[in-house]
Design an enzyme around this catalytic site. Sequence first.
Site, PDB file in Angstrom:
ATOM      1  N   ARG A   1      -0.549   6.952  15.380  1.00  0.00           N
ATOM      2  CA  ARG A   1      -1.764   6.138  15.513  1.00  0.00           C
ATOM      3  C   ARG A   1      -2.740   6.956  16.341  1.00  0.00           C
ATOM      4  O   ARG A   1      -2.472   7.294  17.503  1.00  0.00           O
ATOM      5  CB  ARG A   1      -1.464   4.809  16.207  1.00  0.00           C
ATOM      6  CG  ARG A   1      -2.731   4.076  16.611  1.00  0.00           C
ATOM      7  CD  ARG A   1      -2.514   2.662  17.030  1.00  0.00           C
ATOM      8  NE  ARG A   1      -2.239   1.817  15.867  1.00  0.00           N
ATOM      9  CZ  ARG A   1      -2.335   0.496  15.876  1.00  0.00           C
ATOM     10  NH1 ARG A   1      -2.685  -0.139  16.985  1.00  0.00           N
ATOM     11  NH2 ARG A   1      -2.074  -0.198  14.783  1.00  0.00           N
TER      12      ARG A   1
ATOM     13  N   HIS B   1      -5.846   2.026   7.595  1.00  0.00           N
ATOM     14  CA  HIS B   1      -4.680   1.366   8.186  1.00  0.00           C
ATOM     15  C   HIS B   1      -3.733   0.956   7.039  1.00  0.00           C
ATOM     16  O   HIS B   1      -3.564  -0.234   6.737  1.00  0.00           O
ATOM     17  CB  HIS B   1      -5.129   0.150   8.998  1.00  0.00           C
ATOM     18  CG  HIS B   1      -4.099  -0.375   9.960  1.00  0.00           C
ATOM     19  ND1 HIS B   1      -2.847   0.195  10.118  1.00  0.00           N
ATOM     20  CD2 HIS B   1      -4.151  -1.425  10.826  1.00  0.00           C
ATOM     21  CE1 HIS B   1      -2.174  -0.488  11.024  1.00  0.00           C
ATOM     22  NE2 HIS B   1      -2.931  -1.472  11.466  1.00  0.00           N
TER      23      HIS B   1
ATOM     24  N   GLN C   1      -0.784  -1.767   7.511  1.00  0.00           N
ATOM     25  CA  GLN C   1      -1.236  -3.160   7.549  1.00  0.00           C
ATOM     26  C   GLN C   1      -1.549  -3.647   6.139  1.00  0.00           C
ATOM     27  O   GLN C   1      -1.260  -4.795   5.778  1.00  0.00           O
ATOM     28  CB  GLN C   1      -2.478  -3.284   8.434  1.00  0.00           C
ATOM     29  CG  GLN C   1      -2.995  -4.704   8.558  1.00  0.00           C
ATOM     30  CD  GLN C   1      -2.054  -5.602   9.345  1.00  0.00           C
ATOM     31  OE1 GLN C   1      -1.639  -5.253  10.440  1.00  0.00           O
ATOM     32  NE2 GLN C   1      -1.705  -6.769   8.804  1.00  0.00           N
TER      33      GLN C   1
ATOM     34  N   ASP D   1     -11.603  -8.853  10.416  1.00  0.00           N
ATOM     35  CA  ASP D   1     -11.013  -8.034  11.485  1.00  0.00           C
ATOM     36  C   ASP D   1     -11.993  -8.092  12.657  1.00  0.00           C
ATOM     37  O   ASP D   1     -13.109  -8.615  12.523  1.00  0.00           O
ATOM     38  CB  ASP D   1     -10.840  -6.594  10.952  1.00  0.00           C
ATOM     39  CG  ASP D   1     -10.111  -5.665  11.920  1.00  0.00           C
ATOM     40  OD1 ASP D   1      -9.505  -6.161  12.903  1.00  0.00           O
ATOM     41  OD2 ASP D   1     -10.150  -4.444  11.708  1.00  0.00           O
TER      42      ASP D   1
ATOM     43  N   CYS E   1      -5.693  -8.918  10.460  1.00  0.00           N
ATOM     44  CA  CYS E   1      -4.591  -8.025  10.858  1.00  0.00           C
ATOM     45  C   CYS E   1      -4.136  -8.261  12.300  1.00  0.00           C
ATOM     46  O   CYS E   1      -3.030  -7.867  12.660  1.00  0.00           O
ATOM     47  CB  CYS E   1      -5.007  -6.572  10.647  1.00  0.00           C
ATOM     48  SG  CYS E   1      -6.374  -6.042  11.704  1.00  0.00           S
TER      49      CYS E   1
ATOM     50  N   ARG F   1       4.842  -6.825   8.572  1.00  0.00           N
ATOM     51  CA  ARG F   1       4.798  -5.418   9.008  1.00  0.00           C
ATOM     52  C   ARG F   1       6.221  -4.882   9.140  1.00  0.00           C
ATOM     53  O   ARG F   1       6.530  -3.761   8.747  1.00  0.00           O
ATOM     54  CB  ARG F   1       4.068  -5.295  10.367  1.00  0.00           C
ATOM     55  CG  ARG F   1       2.587  -5.618  10.325  1.00  0.00           C
ATOM     56  CD  ARG F   1       1.780  -4.579   9.565  1.00  0.00           C
ATOM     57  NE  ARG F   1       1.912  -3.240  10.112  1.00  0.00           N
ATOM     58  CZ  ARG F   1       1.196  -2.755  11.127  1.00  0.00           C
ATOM     59  NH1 ARG F   1       0.271  -3.497  11.704  1.00  0.00           N
ATOM     60  NH2 ARG F   1       1.359  -1.517  11.556  1.00  0.00           N
TER      61      ARG F   1
END
Length: 308
Positions: free
Chosen positions: A109, A136, A139, A224, A264, A292
């Site tokens: 990340r 991402h 996700q 988001d 998310c 996830r």
Amino acid sequence: MDAHPTHCRHLLTLLDLSAVEVRALLARASEFKRMLKAGQDYQPLRRRTLAMIFEKSSTRTRVSFETGMVQLGGHALFLSPRDTQLGRGEPVEDSARVLSRMVDAVMIRTFRQETVERFAAYSSVPVINGLTDRLHPCQMLADMQTYQEYRGDIQGHRVAWIGDGNNMCHSFMEAARLLDFELRIACPEGFEPDAVLLAAAGDRCTVVHDAEAAADGASLVATDVWTSMGQEDEQARRQTLFAPFQVTDAVMSRATKHALFMHCLPAHRGEEVAASVIDGPQSVVWDEAENRLHVQKALLEFLIPPVA
Ligand code: CP
Ligand code: NVA
């Protein structure tokens, strides 16, 4: 001297997978979920190690990958720049060559997409993008699993993205291309997604600047945060500009009756989403978070070769 060592698969973008592979991963993820709930052990990754490099904060990504590795019989290492030489300037290429001689996969990340690409170019083991400023994909896999579990295949449906043209929006755009659904993006002027990605998505993605218009007839409404990690300096300005882009009950009422709401997480109630929506009956945010774990286990199984 250059490593460029193997032809192992990576997940740097969702487009590293074919549509067939994504659908197979989603099915496998749901199978893993059933097996876990039935108390069934499955440990194909015994003695396998995942290195997890986090240059940004995380709750879900860290816990899901670490727990997933343990459930598959393996082990995960949490590496932060505060404690590693990467954080003191050791080149990404060197870190990739060193770590990939010791571990079986690496999750990263970080800020720049280019960093995960450089790391993968020098890694002899699979590299997984655990979020960059651009994408991402993990996700997105969990979100697609969640949609599949509630409503079946997403192909041909309309999805509304309300908010920033950010990393999650870009991953939705890639999913729209791959899985063949229509994505309508509602964002303030100046916060559109990347123009190259938009052009590549063709008629699968369109940008409007009105949240209710984007939600019209949608089977899924997603949003988001307005201020992503690394953009903290812009927070005050963004709060003003994004105010008309909150997912409210009025926005949801424009979608289909059975539309799902996704985020998310982490979420800010009263900013990008009204509490009545995220805590309401159409919200599937906790399933997205749980998935996830399951879909990344499917991904780890797919990417890491079994022990001989
Ligand atoms: N959604 C997500 O990636 O959460 P974390 O930042 O907590 O990992
Ligand atoms: N767009 C958000 C996603 C967090 C999971 C960020 O990059 O901070």
